[in-house]
Design a protein around this motif. Structure first.
Motif, PDB file in Angstrom:
ATOM      1  N   VAL A 128       0.839  -1.208   0.000  1.00  0.00           N
ATOM      2  CA  VAL A 128       0.000   0.000   0.000  1.00  0.00           C
ATOM      3  C   VAL A 128       0.866   1.246   0.000  1.00  0.00           C
ATOM      4  N   THR A 129       1.910   1.246   0.817  1.00  0.00           N
ATOM      5  CA  THR A 129       2.785   2.415   0.925  1.00  0.00           C
ATOM      6  C   THR A 129       3.512   2.716  -0.376  1.00  0.00           C
ATOM      7  N   HIS A 130       4.026   1.692  -1.033  1.00  0.00           N
ATOM      8  CA  HIS A 130       4.918   1.919  -2.176  1.00  0.00           C
ATOM      9  C   HIS A 130       4.254   1.777  -3.542  1.00  0.00           C
ATOM     10  N   TYR A 131       3.076   1.122  -3.585  1.00  0.00           N
ATOM     11  CA  TYR A 131       2.403   0.959  -4.881  1.00  0.00           C
ATOM     12  C   TYR A 131       1.031   1.628  -4.932  1.00  0.00           C
ATOM     13  N   ASN A 132       0.534   2.075  -3.782  1.00  0.00           N
ATOM     14  CA  ASN A 132      -0.696   2.865  -3.686  1.00  0.00           C
ATOM     15  C   ASN A 132      -1.857   2.291  -4.491  1.00  0.00           C
ATOM     16  N   SER A 133      -2.499   3.152  -5.296  1.00  0.00           N
ATOM     17  CA  SER A 133      -3.696   2.760  -6.034  1.00  0.00           C
ATOM     18  C   SER A 133      -3.411   1.696  -7.091  1.00  0.00           C
ATOM     19  N   GLN A 134      -2.169   1.590  -7.519  1.00  0.00           N
ATOM     20  CA  GLN A 134      -1.791   0.587  -8.515  1.00  0.00           C
ATOM     21  C   GLN A 134      -2.097  -0.823  -8.020  1.00  0.00           C
ATOM     22  N   VAL A 135      -1.946  -1.039  -6.735  1.00  0.00           N
ATOM     23  CA  VAL A 135      -2.156  -2.369  -6.174  1.00  0.00           C
ATOM     24  C   VAL A 135      -3.548  -2.529  -5.568  1.00  0.00           C
ATOM     25  N   ILE A 136      -4.105  -1.472  -5.021  1.00  0.00           N
ATOM     26  CA  ILE A 136      -5.400  -1.576  -4.357  1.00  0.00           C
ATOM     27  C   ILE A 136      -6.509  -1.958  -5.334  1.00  0.00           C
ATOM     28  N   ALA A 137      -6.366  -1.564  -6.579  1.00  0.00           N
ATOM     29  CA  ALA A 137      -7.393  -1.869  -7.583  1.00  0.00           C
ATOM     30  C   ALA A 137      -7.309  -3.305  -8.100  1.00  0.00           C
ATOM     31  N   ALA A 138      -6.312  -4.063  -7.686  1.00  0.00           N
ATOM     32  CA  ALA A 138      -6.109  -5.419  -8.202  1.00  0.00           C
ATOM     33  C   ALA A 138      -6.814  -6.457  -7.324  1.00  0.00           C
ATOM     34  N   CYS A 173      -6.668   4.025   4.475  1.00  0.00           N
ATOM     35  CA  CYS A 173      -7.534   5.216   4.530  1.00  0.00           C
ATOM     36  C   CYS A 173      -6.897   6.387   3.789  1.00  0.00           C
ATOM     37  N   VAL A 174      -5.594   6.573   3.958  1.00  0.00           N
ATOM     38  CA  VAL A 174      -4.897   7.673   3.281  1.00  0.00           C
ATOM     39  C   VAL A 174      -4.996   7.525   1.769  1.00  0.00           C
ATOM     40  N   VAL A 175      -4.729   6.308   1.262  1.00  0.00           N
ATOM     41  CA  VAL A 175      -4.789   6.073  -0.186  1.00  0.00           C
ATOM     42  C   VAL A 175      -6.214   6.224  -0.707  1.00  0.00           C
ATOM     43  N   LEU A 176      -7.187   5.714   0.034  1.00  0.00           N
ATOM     44  CA  LEU A 176      -8.579   5.803  -0.400  1.00  0.00           C
ATOM     45  C   LEU A 176      -9.079   7.246  -0.397  1.00  0.00           C
ATOM     46  N   MET A 177      -8.610   8.043   0.549  1.00  0.00           N
ATOM     47  CA  MET A 177      -9.002   9.460   0.573  1.00  0.00           C
ATOM     48  C   MET A 177      -8.421  10.211  -0.620  1.00  0.00           C
ATOM     49  N   GLN A 178      -7.304   9.738  -1.137  1.00  0.00           N
ATOM     50  CA  GLN A 178      -6.690  10.368  -2.302  1.00  0.00           C
ATOM     51  C   GLN A 178      -7.376   9.954  -3.600  1.00  0.00           C
ATOM     52  N   ASN A 179      -8.065   8.820  -3.562  1.00  0.00           N
ATOM     53  CA  ASN A 179      -8.783   8.336  -4.748  1.00  0.00           C
ATOM     54  C   ASN A 179     -10.070   7.656  -4.288  1.00  0.00           C
ATOM     55  N   MET A 180     -11.118   8.455  -4.131  1.00  0.00           N
ATOM     56  CA  MET A 180     -12.375   7.976  -3.555  1.00  0.00           C
ATOM     57  C   MET A 180     -13.046   6.887  -4.394  1.00  0.00           C
ATOM     58  N   LYS A 181     -12.740   6.830  -5.683  1.00  0.00           N
ATOM     59  CA  LYS A 181     -13.365   5.821  -6.550  1.00  0.00           C
ATOM     60  C   LYS A 181     -12.987   4.399  -6.120  1.00  0.00           C
ATOM     61  N   LEU A 182     -11.828   4.287  -5.486  1.00  0.00           N
ATOM     62  CA  LEU A 182     -11.364   2.965  -5.067  1.00  0.00           C
ATOM     63  C   LEU A 182     -12.205   2.374  -3.936  1.00  0.00           C
ATOM     64  N   ILE A 183     -12.923   3.221  -3.211  1.00  0.00           N
ATOM     65  CA  ILE A 183     -13.743   2.726  -2.102  1.00  0.00           C
ATOM     66  C   ILE A 183     -14.784   1.743  -2.607  1.00  0.00           C
ATOM     67  N   ASP A 184     -15.331   2.000  -3.802  1.00  0.00           N
ATOM     68  CA  ASP A 184     -16.344   1.110  -4.369  1.00  0.00           C
ATOM     69  C   ASP A 184     -15.822  -0.318  -4.518  1.00  0.00           C
ATOM     70  N   LEU A 185     -14.531  -0.468  -4.786  1.00  0.00           N
ATOM     71  CA  LEU A 185     -13.951  -1.796  -4.961  1.00  0.00           C
ATOM     72  C   LEU A 185     -14.114  -2.645  -3.708  1.00  0.00           C
ATOM     73  N   PHE A 186     -13.974  -2.014  -2.544  1.00  0.00           N
ATOM     74  CA  PHE A 186     -14.099  -2.749  -1.293  1.00  0.00           C
ATOM     75  C   PHE A 186     -15.520  -3.277  -1.117  1.00  0.00           C
ATOM     76  N   PHE A 187     -16.516  -2.445  -1.491  1.00  0.00           N
ATOM     77  CA  PHE A 187     -17.902  -2.873  -1.367  1.00  0.00           C
ATOM     78  C   PHE A 187     -18.234  -3.958  -2.380  1.00  0.00           C
ATOM     79  N   LEU A 188     -17.719  -3.819  -3.598  1.00  0.00           N
ATOM     80  CA  LEU A 188     -17.966  -4.820  -4.631  1.00  0.00           C
ATOM     81  C   LEU A 188     -17.367  -6.170  -4.237  1.00  0.00           C
ATOM     82  N   MET A 189     -16.138  -6.140  -3.722  1.00  0.00           N
ATOM     83  CA  MET A 189     -15.471  -7.379  -3.315  1.00  0.00           C
ATOM     84  C   MET A 189     -16.202  -8.030  -2.138  1.00  0.00           C
ATOM     85  N   THR A 190     -16.705  -7.201  -1.205  1.00  0.00           N
ATOM     86  CA  THR A 190     -17.430  -7.717  -0.052  1.00  0.00           C
ATOM     87  C   THR A 190     -18.736  -8.356  -0.485  1.00  0.00           C
ATOM     88  N   GLN A 191     -19.448  -7.707  -1.434  1.00  0.00           N
ATOM     89  CA  GLN A 191     -20.706  -8.265  -1.934  1.00  0.00           C
ATOM     90  C   GLN A 191     -20.452  -9.571  -2.675  1.00  0.00           C
TER      91      GLN A 191
END
Length: 199
Positions: A128-138, A173-191
């Motif tokens: 998360v620290t070094h790859y940020n949104s590049q990895v969170i979306a995977a 939280c820091v990364v998600l606040m910088q790119n709010m669109k990524l929050i949807d991924l967490f809900f989609l994965m949970t569903q």
């Protein structure tokens, strides 16, 4: 968990802080080393047996430290040189579902599970620290991350594990606040996860 504080682990963590990507990074060598460390860790995971679990866990954790060091080195080198091509070590980590395999093994390690989960949290934190949104979306990152986070539900955690968990959640939280669109991924994965469990 004092048994985890071996010289090799301490050295690996110090090494990740002192390596200079401008001089110590060679992409091909880094990638080959990364693959080798995972292959060795995976061999231990596949062959691990209850009577040798202490040594098996220590061996896997040592390799995880090396993997984390190489991922950080790759990320820093790419940042300095502004590389736009895919990150080889990260690509391997995700395409081979290494985080999922590690999670599945961790739940079978009995009294050593917290030690392995601690290393998982550290690895996720580095990503998360070094790859940020590049990895969170995977998905190969998100799926095992959500499994790991869910495993802490209703648990009273040791201080070191709780501290590492809070640190990871803060980083997310820091990364998600910088790119709010990524929050949807967490809900989609949970569903998706809940849907598959319902079936």
């Amino acid at each position: 968990m004092s048994w985890l504080r071996s010289t090799s682990l301490t050295f690996a963590r110090q090494l990740s802080k002192t390596l200079d990507p401008r001089h110590d990074y060679e992409p091909h060598a880094c990638y080959n080393s990364f693959c080798k460390h995972w292959q060795q860790a995976h061999e231990i995971i596949v062959k691990s047996q209850p009577q040798h679990l202490h040594d098996d866990v220590l061996g896997v954790v040592n390799h995880l430290e090396q993997l984390a060091t190489l991922l950080v080195l790759e990320a820093k080198a790419r940042e300095i040189s502004h590389m736009s091509s895919p990150a080889s070590c990260l690509e391997y980590l995700l395409s081979e579902n290494l985080l999922d395999k590690l999670y599945e093994w961790a739940v079978s390690t009995g009294k050593y599970e917290n030690a392995v989960r601690l290393e998982q949290l550290r690895l996720f934190g580095n990503l998360v620290t070094h790859y940020n949104s590049q990895v969170i979306a995977a998905e190969p990152f998100l799926r095992p991350l959500l499994k790991l986070l869910s495993s802490f539900r209703n648990e009273l955690l040791p201080t070191n594990l709780e501290s590492q968990l809070v640190s990871l959640l803060n980083q997310l939280c820091v990364v998600l606040m910088q790119n709010m669109k990524l929050i949807d991924l967490f809900f989609l994965m949970t569903q998706t996860k809940n849907g598959s469990q319902a079936e």
